[in-house]
Scaffold this motif. Structure first.
Motif, PDB file in Angstrom:
ATOM      1  N   LEU A 347      18.162  -4.909 -50.026  1.00 29.60           N
ATOM      2  CA  LEU A 347      16.874  -6.227 -49.267  1.00 29.60           C
ATOM      3  C   LEU A 347      15.689  -5.637 -49.290  1.00 29.60           C
ATOM      4  N   LEU A 348      15.439  -4.117 -48.975  1.00 27.18           N
ATOM      5  CA  LEU A 348      14.283  -3.456 -49.033  1.00 27.18           C
ATOM      6  C   LEU A 348      13.375  -3.864 -49.945  1.00 27.18           C
ATOM      7  N   ALA A 349      14.341  -3.876 -51.065  1.00 30.03           N
ATOM      8  CA  ALA A 349      13.643  -3.918 -52.805  1.00 30.03           C
ATOM      9  C   ALA A 349      12.714  -5.576 -52.645  1.00 30.03           C
ATOM     10  N   VAL A 376      16.655   5.589 -47.292  1.00 26.22           N
ATOM     11  CA  VAL A 376      16.241   4.312 -48.011  1.00 26.22           C
ATOM     12  C   VAL A 376      14.296   3.769 -48.012  1.00 26.22           C
ATOM     13  N   VAL A 377      13.511   4.148 -47.358  1.00 20.23           N
ATOM     14  CA  VAL A 377      12.178   4.074 -47.515  1.00 20.23           C
ATOM     15  C   VAL A 377      12.043   5.459 -48.861  1.00 20.23           C
ATOM     16  N   GLU A 378      11.952   5.964 -48.881  1.00 21.50           N
ATOM     17  CA  GLU A 378      11.456   6.892 -49.691  1.00 21.50           C
ATOM     18  C   GLU A 378      12.274   6.874 -51.042  1.00 21.50           C
ATOM     19  N   ALA A 379      12.829   5.895 -51.297  1.00 27.21           N
ATOM     20  CA  ALA A 379      13.761   5.009 -52.840  1.00 27.21           C
ATOM     21  C   ALA A 379      12.805   4.607 -52.744  1.00 27.21           C
ATOM     22  N   ALA A 380      12.020   3.386 -52.052  1.00 28.69           N
ATOM     23  CA  ALA A 380      11.449   1.866 -52.442  1.00 28.69           C
ATOM     24  C   ALA A 380      10.123   2.418 -53.448  1.00 28.69           C
ATOM     25  N   THR A 381      10.212   1.574 -54.566  1.00 30.99           N
ATOM     26  CA  THR A 381       9.080   1.785 -55.517  1.00 30.99           C
ATOM     27  C   THR A 381       7.811   0.651 -55.205  1.00 30.99           C
ATOM     28  N   GLY A 382       7.057   0.798 -55.466  1.00 30.40           N
ATOM     29  CA  GLY A 382       5.735  -0.708 -55.305  1.00 30.40           C
ATOM     30  C   GLY A 382       5.151  -0.404 -53.966  1.00 30.40           C
TER      31      GLY A 382
END
Length: 428
Positions: A347-349, A376-382
């Motif tokens: 969902l975050l992506a 979760v946040v620290e695995a997000a990109t962009g």
């Protein structure tokens, strides 16, 4: 009877305590409704403890008793050990209830176990459980050990008792206005400490005209703050998106704030019945009002790079809202994280994909658990991680690195987590 039916709905059908209680106590006097509420909430908070006491007093595993009998015994144990109900009255009332809702056949076992429970007071039961069980201290704190461990991973050990105690206290209801539709002065009560949109409830919220007319609602201050924070960060012009909007409290606040900025909110919710709740929460906003759709946030029904501001209040274990949902502490299991965490990443992506370049994404959960929040946040990109505590600088002791983390024992709110992210511009 109202308390019993509510507890059965919770334990047998996974009902939410607050919703089931509201249904069962409608029509009761204020005094009876308050007593039924305490019976249910207290039994839910201490469910693991009472189960251990029932098993010890009965000399048998709980699985050998009918589930409905166990619920009756939980209600009886709460009256005997925590409330000022005379022992003979608590036992007699529970036995009478067993006869009415089940049969004469079960009254003997209910009577026998409750009389054995009544032979010891709460302190004596605590001493007995410490002799019998290695998990007694966690049960006496009315929390499963794995939840205590998750809190201890984030807080100094000296704060854990205060947090557990705060989780065991019924919260003071908070109210919130729909911006542009009502004023805080209409809510009565005392204005909230940090949210400019709310006040404490001084009576039954449904009795207030603003609430009854849909111009205000019930919402914890922590939820108000994470929604408001999204609107305080610089962002490009454009529509806003609430990705998982049900049941609609944050969407209703965002809808009014978006309108103040000349923007429009799209509120999306996967389940149609929850999307209908969102629609009701937003119904008082005039056309062109917010748009409500039933859609899967992980498989978006909107184009990429579209929204200036995106709120993702992600599905989570709810470990930060145990004051309001006391049953969740025993309903949730560590294995639930293995299902929820991949969904949170997905969902975050999707939220990042929906945001316009330079747009802001708020990732919020009502759980502080590290796996559901910072990991979760620290695995997000962009995206760039913004300084969320700096956006709401008046709130003390709310920093968790670049994230905002509220706590019941520090702030009197749910343990809301907030990360603010800015989507990077596309590379050439």
């Amino acid at each position: 009877m109202a308390a019993y039916r509510t507890l059965r709905a919770i334990t047998a059908d996974d009902a939410y305590a607050n919703l089931a209680l509201a249904e069962q106590t409608a029509g009761l006097s204020a005094r009876d409704a308050a007593f039924a509420t305490e019976l249910v909430a207290g039994s839910c908070r201490a469910l693991g403890l009472y189960d251990a006491i029932i098993a010890s007093a009965g000399g048998r595993p709980l699985r050998t008793l009918q589930p409905a009998v166990v619920d009756l015994l939980r209600l009886g144990a709460h009256q005997l050990l925590e409330l000022r109900v005379p022992s003979h009255a608590a036992v007699a009332a529970t036995v009478d209830l067993a006869r009415v809702v089940l049969s004469q056949r079960v009254t003997g076992v209910v009577n026998a176990i409750l009389r054995k429970i009544s032979a010891l007071d709460a302190d004596a039961w605590a001493a007995r459980l410490r002799r019998e069980r290695t998990d007694a201290d966690a049960l006496l704190a009315r929390h499963p050990q794995w939840i205590i461990d998750a809190y201890a991973d984030l807080l100094p050990g000296s704060e854990i008792p205060a947090l557990l105690a705060a989780n065991n206290e019924p919260p003071i209801p908070h109210l919130v206005v729909r911006p542009g539709l009502a004023e805080v002065s209409e809510l009565g009560g005392r204005p909230l400490r940090w949210s400019p949109f709310g006040a404490t409830a001084s009576g039954n919220p449904a009795d207030l005209a603003a609430v009854n007319q849909g111009r205000a609602g019930v919402q914890d201050e922590g939820s108000q703050l994470v929604a408001w924070a999204l609107t305080l960060v610089e962002a490009p012009a454009g529509p806003w998106l609430d990705l998982c909007a049900g049941p609609g409290g944050k969407a209703a606040l965002l809808a009014g704030l978006a309108r103040d900025k000349g923007e429009r909110l799209v509120a999306s919710e996967l389940q149609p019945h929850r999307a209908a709740l969102v629609g009701r929460a937003l119904a008082r906003y005039d056309e062109p009002g917010p748009i409500v759709i039933a859609a899967d946030g992980a498989r978006p029904a909107w184009p990429a790079n579209r929204f200036a501001r995106v709120l993702l209040d992600a599905p989570c274990t709810g470990l930060g809202a145990l004051r309001r949902r006391p049953e969740a502490r025993w309903r949730r299991k560590p294995a639930d994280l293995d299902v929820l965490v991949p969904l949170q990443h997905e969902l975050l992506a999707s939220a990042i994909n929906a945001a316009a370049p330079g747009g802001v994404i708020a990732y919020a959960t009502c759980s502080p658990h590290r796996r559901e929040t910072s990991e979760v946040v620290e695995a997000a990109t962009g995206v760039e991680i913004l300084d969320a505590p700096a956006v709401l600088p008046s709130i003390p002791d709310a920093g968790r690195g670049p994230y905002l983390q509220l706590w019941p024992h520090r702030h009197g709110t749910d343990a809301m987590f907030l990360a603010l992210l800015r989507k990077a511009a596309p590379t050439q």
